[in-house]
Design a protein around this motif. Structure first.
Motif, short mmCIF file in Angstrom:
data_model
loop_
_atom_site.label_atom_id
_atom_site.label_comp_id
_atom_site.label_asym_id
_atom_site.label_seq_id
_atom_site.Cartn_x
_atom_site.Cartn_y
_atom_site.Cartn_z
N THR A 20 0.80 -1.22 0.00
CA THR A 20 0.00 0.00 0.00
C THR A 20 0.83 1.27 0.00
OG1 THR A 20 -1.72 1.23 1.21
CG2 THR A 20 -0.18 -0.08 2.53
N ASP A 21 0.41 2.22 -0.81
CA ASP A 21 0.92 3.57 -0.71
C ASP A 21 0.51 4.14 0.66
OD1 ASP A 21 1.96 6.10 -1.76
OD2 ASP A 21 -0.13 6.72 -1.85
N ILE A 22 1.13 5.25 1.07
CA ILE A 22 0.78 5.87 2.35
C ILE A 22 -0.04 7.14 2.16
CG2 ILE A 22 1.68 6.97 4.44
CD1 ILE A 22 3.99 5.01 4.41
N ASP A 23 0.54 8.16 1.54
CA ASP A 23 -0.12 9.46 1.47
C ASP A 23 -1.39 9.41 0.64
OD1 ASP A 23 1.65 11.46 2.90
OD2 ASP A 23 3.11 10.49 1.59
N ASP A 24 -2.50 9.77 1.28
CA ASP A 24 -3.82 9.81 0.66
C ASP A 24 -4.33 8.44 0.26
OD1 ASP A 24 -4.23 12.67 0.83
OD2 ASP A 24 -2.68 12.85 -0.69
N THR A 25 -3.63 7.38 0.69
CA THR A 25 -4.13 6.01 0.58
C THR A 25 -4.40 5.47 1.98
OG1 THR A 25 -2.93 5.59 -1.47
CG2 THR A 25 -3.67 3.67 -0.25
N LEU A 26 -3.41 5.57 2.86
CA LEU A 26 -3.64 5.26 4.28
C LEU A 26 -4.06 6.50 5.06
CD1 LEU A 26 -0.67 2.89 5.24
CD2 LEU A 26 -3.06 2.27 4.90
N THR A 27 -3.68 7.67 4.57
CA THR A 27 -3.96 8.91 5.30
C THR A 27 -5.15 9.66 4.70
OG1 THR A 27 -2.47 10.27 3.97
CG2 THR A 27 -1.53 9.15 5.90
N ASN A 28 -5.70 10.55 5.50
CA ASN A 28 -6.72 11.50 5.06
C ASN A 28 -6.30 12.89 5.51
OD1 ASN A 28 -8.28 8.82 5.42
ND2 ASN A 28 -9.73 10.08 4.28
N GLU A 29 -6.13 13.77 4.53
CA GLU A 29 -5.72 15.14 4.80
C GLU A 29 -4.47 15.19 5.69
OE1 GLU A 29 -9.06 17.33 6.25
OE2 GLU A 29 -10.19 17.10 4.38
N GLY A 30 -3.52 14.30 5.37
CA GLY A 30 -2.24 14.30 6.05
C GLY A 30 -2.19 13.58 7.39
N ARG A 31 -3.30 13.00 7.81
CA ARG A 31 -3.31 12.30 9.10
C ARG A 31 -3.66 10.84 8.89
NH1 ARG A 31 -3.58 16.16 13.24
NH2 ARG A 31 -2.90 14.41 14.56
N LEU A 32 -3.11 9.98 9.75
CA LEU A 32 -3.38 8.54 9.69
C LEU A 32 -4.56 8.22 10.60
CD1 LEU A 32 -2.47 5.69 8.72
CD2 LEU A 32 -1.06 5.59 10.81
N PRO A 52 4.05 -1.13 3.28
CA PRO A 52 3.88 0.16 2.60
C PRO A 52 4.91 0.31 1.48
CG PRO A 52 3.86 0.45 4.99
CD PRO A 52 4.34 -0.94 4.72
N ILE A 53 4.47 0.85 0.36
CA ILE A 53 5.33 1.14 -0.80
C ILE A 53 5.13 2.63 -1.07
CG2 ILE A 53 5.95 0.45 -3.12
CD1 ILE A 53 5.93 -1.92 -1.19
N THR A 54 6.11 3.44 -0.70
CA THR A 54 5.87 4.86 -0.56
C THR A 54 6.97 5.73 -1.15
OG1 THR A 54 5.43 6.60 1.11
CG2 THR A 54 6.94 4.83 1.74
N GLY A 55 6.66 6.98 -1.36
CA GLY A 55 7.66 7.95 -1.75
C GLY A 55 8.27 8.66 -0.55
N ARG A 56 7.82 8.33 0.64
CA ARG A 56 8.30 9.00 1.84
C ARG A 56 9.76 8.63 2.15
NH1 ARG A 56 5.92 13.70 3.41
NH2 ARG A 56 3.65 13.48 3.53
N PRO A 57 10.43 9.45 2.98
CA PRO A 57 11.88 9.36 3.13
C PRO A 57 12.36 8.23 4.03
CG PRO A 57 11.04 11.07 4.56
CD PRO A 57 9.87 10.59 3.75
N VAL A 70 3.91 -4.27 10.08
CA VAL A 70 4.21 -4.52 8.67
C VAL A 70 5.43 -5.43 8.55
CG1 VAL A 70 3.22 -2.33 7.93
CG2 VAL A 70 5.66 -2.44 8.47
N ALA A 71 5.54 -6.09 7.40
CA ALA A 71 6.68 -6.96 7.13
C ALA A 71 7.90 -6.17 6.70
CB ALA A 71 6.32 -7.98 6.05
N GLY A 72 7.69 -4.95 6.26
CA GLY A 72 8.77 -4.09 5.79
C GLY A 72 8.18 -2.92 5.05
N VAL A 73 9.04 -2.08 4.49
CA VAL A 73 8.57 -0.91 3.76
C VAL A 73 9.55 -0.60 2.63
CG1 VAL A 73 9.68 0.60 5.46
CG2 VAL A 73 7.95 1.54 3.95
N VAL A 74 9.00 -0.28 1.47
CA VAL A 74 9.79 0.21 0.33
C VAL A 74 9.63 1.72 0.30
CG1 VAL A 74 10.00 0.25 -2.19
CG2 VAL A 74 9.59 -1.92 -0.99
N GLY A 75 10.74 2.46 0.31
CA GLY A 75 10.65 3.91 0.41
C GLY A 75 11.31 4.66 -0.73
N GLU A 76 11.04 5.97 -0.74
CA GLU A 76 11.59 6.88 -1.75
C GLU A 76 11.39 6.33 -3.16
OE1 GLU A 76 15.36 8.74 -0.83
OE2 GLU A 76 14.94 8.69 1.32
#
Length: 274
Positions: A20-32, A52-57, A70-76
């Motif tokens: 899953t993506d994070i921003d605006d997929t798990l979050t709403n208006e920047g909040r989880l 999570p598979i995200t563009g976050r840092p 979670v089992a892990g996270v793919v970032g940036e």
């Protein structure tokens, strides 16, 4: 895009991994929302691996891998994956590009940063840039007044004119040097951490997302799901998900999780009755 509720029971019951993506997929208006986080826990408890598979840092991803269910996270956008071994108290960090090359690329990105900020008034370097390892994130609506789509597209073009890869998320344009993306690092994460060949088993995976930078994942996974706000990018996204939730952001993710968990429970009841 079909409604998430239209995903066939037998298809939903076979899902063993949720990406899953994070921003605006798990979050709403920047909040989880608590409901979205609880959905992550319920998926994990149901035996469905979550990542999570995200563009976050990288800085954020270290915390997520360590503290979320979670089992892990793919970032940036595919620059790395992090996976925490709680029993061994060890974080596994795997990068697509060696540290020396990442340092050289950051110098090149700094030059693009100056070009973008000069050419696109109102754009800004993202607030989370300090915690990034491999990319440059330009904010077009998270902490700045929202820029028009043509300015967002212009940011992307400047990255590409400078030889960088660029992807548009719901809040940032991310640029980097290298051939990796979300899908390539997800493939490596799945093989090395989940013991799964996603090329052979892609029908057992759901990817949930919301924006154009999720297009490679939507195209690859036949059972990919979008939250309702993915519809905002109609005509500006290269591939759409097969299914779409009726609600936006984290509440749409809850809808997706509920469908998968209910299908798994129903399949178990059928097996028990046989």
């Amino acid at each position: 895009m079909k409604p998430v509720a239209a995903m066939p029971l037998d298809v939903a019951a076979r899902i063993s991994v949720v990406l899953t993506d994070i921003d605006d997929t798990l979050t709403n208006e920047g909040r989880l929302p608590a409901a979205a986080y609880a959905a992550l826990e319920r998926l994990s408890e149901a035996g469905i691996a979550v990542a999570p598979i995200t563009g976050r840092p990288a800085g954020w991803c270290d915390m997520i891998a360590r503290m979320w269910p979670v089992a892990g996270v793919v970032g940036e956008n595919g620059a790395f994956y992090f996976s925490y071994d709680a029993q061994g108290r060890r974080m596994r960090r795997v990068f697509a590009i060696p540290a020396e090359q990442r340092a050289a690329d950051r110098a090149r990105l700094e030059q693009l940063r100056e070009r973008i900020l000069a050419a696109v008034p109102g754009a800004a370097v993202s607030a989370d840039q300090l915690y990034r390892e491999a990319d440059l994130a330009i904010d077009f609506c998270e902490d700045v007044p929202a820029l028009p789509p043509e300015d967002v597209d212009r940011i992307k073009r400047i990255f590409e004119e400078g030889g960088a890869v660029a992807k548009i998320s719901s809040i940032h344009v991310n640029g980097w040097f290298g051939t990796y993306d979300k899908l390539s690092m997800t493939r490596r994460f799945a093989a090395e951490i989940l013991g799964m060949d996603i090329d052979a088993e892609r029908e057992r995976v759901v990817f949930a997302g919301d924006s154009p930078n999720d297009a490679p994942m939507f195209a690859f996974f036949p059972n990919a799901c979008g939250v309702a706000n993915v519809r905002r990018f109609a005509g500006r996204i290269e591939a759409e998900p097969a299914y779409v939730a009726s609600r936006e952001g984290g509440f749409g993710f809850v809808e997706i999780a509920d469908r998968l968990i209910a299908a798994r429970s129903e399949a178990a009841r059928h097996r028990a009755a046989e």
